[in-house]
Design a protein around this motif. Sequence first.
Motif, PDB file in Angstrom:
ATOM      1  N   PRO A   6      14.057  13.340  50.610  1.00  0.00           N
ATOM      2  CA  PRO A   6      15.388  12.732  50.708  1.00  0.00           C
ATOM      3  C   PRO A   6      15.700  11.942  49.443  1.00  0.00           C
ATOM      4  O   PRO A   6      14.803  11.369  48.828  1.00  0.00           O
ATOM      5  CB  PRO A   6      15.239  11.780  51.907  1.00  0.00           C
ATOM      6  CG  PRO A   6      13.804  11.361  51.849  1.00  0.00           C
ATOM      7  CD  PRO A   6      13.025  12.528  51.287  1.00  0.00           C
ATOM      8  N   CYS A   7      16.964  11.930  49.060  1.00  0.00           N
ATOM      9  CA  CYS A   7      17.374  11.106  47.918  1.00  0.00           C
ATOM     10  C   CYS A   7      17.885   9.755  48.448  1.00  0.00           C
ATOM     11  O   CYS A   7      18.912   9.716  49.136  1.00  0.00           O
ATOM     12  CB  CYS A   7      18.459  11.796  47.105  1.00  0.00           C
ATOM     13  SG  CYS A   7      19.144  10.688  45.838  1.00  0.00           S
ATOM     14  N   PRO A   8      17.213   8.655  48.148  1.00  0.00           N
ATOM     15  CA  PRO A   8      17.658   7.346  48.630  1.00  0.00           C
ATOM     16  C   PRO A   8      19.048   6.965  48.120  1.00  0.00           C
ATOM     17  O   PRO A   8      19.830   6.334  48.851  1.00  0.00           O
ATOM     18  CB  PRO A   8      16.601   6.378  48.084  1.00  0.00           C
ATOM     19  CG  PRO A   8      15.407   7.231  47.801  1.00  0.00           C
ATOM     20  CD  PRO A   8      15.956   8.557  47.396  1.00  0.00           C
ATOM     21  N   THR A   9      19.379   7.344  46.901  1.00  0.00           N
ATOM     22  CA  THR A   9      20.695   6.985  46.342  1.00  0.00           C
ATOM     23  C   THR A   9      21.808   7.692  47.107  1.00  0.00           C
ATOM     24  O   THR A   9      22.816   7.070  47.480  1.00  0.00           O
ATOM     25  CB  THR A   9      20.758   7.353  44.849  1.00  0.00           C
ATOM     26  OG1 THR A   9      19.631   6.778  44.190  1.00  0.00           O
ATOM     27  CG2 THR A   9      22.041   6.845  44.213  1.00  0.00           C
ATOM     28  N   CYS A  10      21.639   8.988  47.356  1.00  0.00           N
ATOM     29  CA  CYS A  10      22.625   9.714  48.158  1.00  0.00           C
ATOM     30  C   CYS A  10      22.703   9.101  49.559  1.00  0.00           C
ATOM     31  O   CYS A  10      23.781   9.021  50.152  1.00  0.00           O
ATOM     32  CB  CYS A  10      22.240  11.185  48.280  1.00  0.00           C
ATOM     33  SG  CYS A  10      22.442  12.146  46.779  1.00  0.00           S
ATOM     34  N   GLY A  11      21.568   8.659  50.072  1.00  0.00           N
ATOM     35  CA  GLY A  11      21.510   8.110  51.418  1.00  0.00           C
ATOM     36  C   GLY A  11      22.340   6.846  51.576  1.00  0.00           C
ATOM     37  O   GLY A  11      22.745   6.496  52.689  1.00  0.00           O
ATOM     38  N   GLN A  33      14.684  15.113  40.312  1.00  0.00           N
ATOM     39  CA  GLN A  33      16.091  14.727  40.382  1.00  0.00           C
ATOM     40  C   GLN A  33      16.712  15.434  41.572  1.00  0.00           C
ATOM     41  O   GLN A  33      16.440  16.621  41.813  1.00  0.00           O
ATOM     42  CB  GLN A  33      16.829  15.156  39.111  1.00  0.00           C
ATOM     43  CG  GLN A  33      16.577  14.249  37.924  1.00  0.00           C
ATOM     44  CD  GLN A  33      17.560  14.523  36.800  1.00  0.00           C
ATOM     45  OE1 GLN A  33      18.135  15.605  36.715  1.00  0.00           O
ATOM     46  NE2 GLN A  33      17.746  13.554  35.919  1.00  0.00           N
ATOM     47  N   CYS A  34      17.551  14.716  42.329  1.00  0.00           N
ATOM     48  CA  CYS A  34      18.245  15.346  43.450  1.00  0.00           C
ATOM     49  C   CYS A  34      19.342  16.265  42.889  1.00  0.00           C
ATOM     50  O   CYS A  34      19.633  16.218  41.694  1.00  0.00           O
ATOM     51  CB  CYS A  34      18.819  14.289  44.385  1.00  0.00           C
ATOM     52  SG  CYS A  34      20.444  13.672  43.897  1.00  0.00           S
ATOM     53  N   PRO A  35      19.954  17.100  43.744  1.00  0.00           N
ATOM     54  CA  PRO A  35      20.988  18.025  43.246  1.00  0.00           C
ATOM     55  C   PRO A  35      22.160  17.314  42.557  1.00  0.00           C
ATOM     56  O   PRO A  35      22.868  17.920  41.766  1.00  0.00           O
ATOM     57  CB  PRO A  35      21.448  18.740  44.525  1.00  0.00           C
ATOM     58  CG  PRO A  35      20.270  18.685  45.421  1.00  0.00           C
ATOM     59  CD  PRO A  35      19.617  17.356  45.154  1.00  0.00           C
ATOM     60  N   LEU A  36      22.345  16.025  42.872  1.00  0.00           N
ATOM     61  CA  LEU A  36      23.432  15.283  42.227  1.00  0.00           C
ATOM     62  C   LEU A  36      22.974  14.541  40.984  1.00  0.00           C
ATOM     63  O   LEU A  36      23.732  13.788  40.379  1.00  0.00           O
ATOM     64  CB  LEU A  36      24.056  14.290  43.223  1.00  0.00           C
ATOM     65  CG  LEU A  36      24.664  14.917  44.481  1.00  0.00           C
ATOM     66  CD1 LEU A  36      25.299  13.847  45.364  1.00  0.00           C
ATOM     67  CD2 LEU A  36      25.697  15.980  44.108  1.00  0.00           C
ATOM     68  N   GLY A  37      21.697  14.722  40.614  1.00  0.00           N
ATOM     69  CA  GLY A  37      21.210  14.151  39.370  1.00  0.00           C
ATOM     70  C   GLY A  37      20.569  12.782  39.476  1.00  0.00           C
ATOM     71  O   GLY A  37      20.182  12.199  38.461  1.00  0.00           O
ATOM     72  N   HIS A  38      20.429  12.244  40.687  1.00  0.00           N
ATOM     73  CA  HIS A  38      19.766  10.943  40.823  1.00  0.00           C
ATOM     74  C   HIS A  38      18.255  11.105  40.634  1.00  0.00           C
ATOM     75  O   HIS A  38      17.673  12.014  41.230  1.00  0.00           O
ATOM     76  CB  HIS A  38      20.023  10.344  42.211  1.00  0.00           C
ATOM     77  CG  HIS A  38      21.462  10.210  42.562  1.00  0.00           C
ATOM     78  ND1 HIS A  38      22.001  10.682  43.748  1.00  0.00           N
ATOM     79  CD2 HIS A  38      22.499   9.672  41.868  1.00  0.00           C
ATOM     80  CE1 HIS A  38      23.299  10.433  43.772  1.00  0.00           C
ATOM     81  NE2 HIS A  38      23.633   9.825  42.649  1.00  0.00           N
ATOM     82  N   PRO A  39      17.631  10.238  39.855  1.00  0.00           N
ATOM     83  CA  PRO A  39      16.157  10.298  39.765  1.00  0.00           C
ATOM     84  C   PRO A  39      15.527   9.864  41.086  1.00  0.00           C
ATOM     85  O   PRO A  39      15.967   8.894  41.707  1.00  0.00           O
ATOM     86  CB  PRO A  39      15.831   9.305  38.645  1.00  0.00           C
ATOM     87  CG  PRO A  39      17.011   8.405  38.553  1.00  0.00           C
ATOM     88  CD  PRO A  39      18.208   9.167  39.008  1.00  0.00           C
TER      89      PRO A  39
HETATM   90 ZN   LIG Z   1      20.956  11.868  45.124  1.00  0.00          ZN
END
Ligand SMILES: [Zn+2]
Length: 256
Positions: A6-11, A33-39
């Motif tokens: 899971p990406c915490p930033t997207c969350g 990196q998540c699909p949106l580019g967040h590390p």
């Molecule tokens: Zn993300």
Amino acid sequence: MKTIVPCPTCGESEDTPTLFFADYYDDHTIRAQCPLGHPVVAIVQNPKFETLLETGSDSLVLGQTLQASAAFSSARERAFEFATQVLLRRLGISRDVYRAMFKDMSSQSERQLGAFLTAHLAVTKTAFTLNQSIPKFRNNVIHKGKIPPPDEALSFCSSVFDEIRLVCEVLRAHCREQIGAVILEKNSDRVRDLKGSTRIATVSLFSIYSITSDPTPDSFESALEKYREWKQLFSENSVSSLMYFLQKNHKKQENS
Ligand SMILES: [Zn+2]
């Protein structure tokens, strides 16, 4: 090795965190990196033997009989190591003292096996009965490069799975508190090794066996079938299918 993260930033901005697939290796650490580019930095928190059971199951599903047998054999050895650590903790042995002892047996599986048998005896007051058929098959695969046919590989992996499950049932019966403590310490080490990372996610594998999950599988066949079902969804690389599968299992556990 791949797992879903899971990406915490997207969350933070969505109802459901964005899930994606990322690689990890022996340090059980993901840097991606998540699909949106967040590390994303994450720890795979399963004990090593569960990770090896998963990669062995992957090989079985793919029909790679030698790799499956080798991975299950390694999982068995790491399960004995994990169990020894937990049993000794139950006997009041600190992690530092355990480590000082283990360094003299870290490269010798026979010494490790002897340590497990002794620690098991000390905690349970009973002797653990090893499956004597496992080492011979294992040696043919590891040392002679035997490529077993599928039925033999399946039978071997089933025997190893049953023995690991037996070891884990002993730990669950006698050392519940120490299981959690040993896993937590290992994951604290992994987090410490990520010095500089301020935000670290944790991931649990959809492993064929988990010592901390209830209920445990009825049999190797049922566990492998469930895992195969998960892998089919995984191969489609469809997060929506995976989410459906997880929700279905969540409902099953709620109803059981
Ligand atoms: Zn993300």
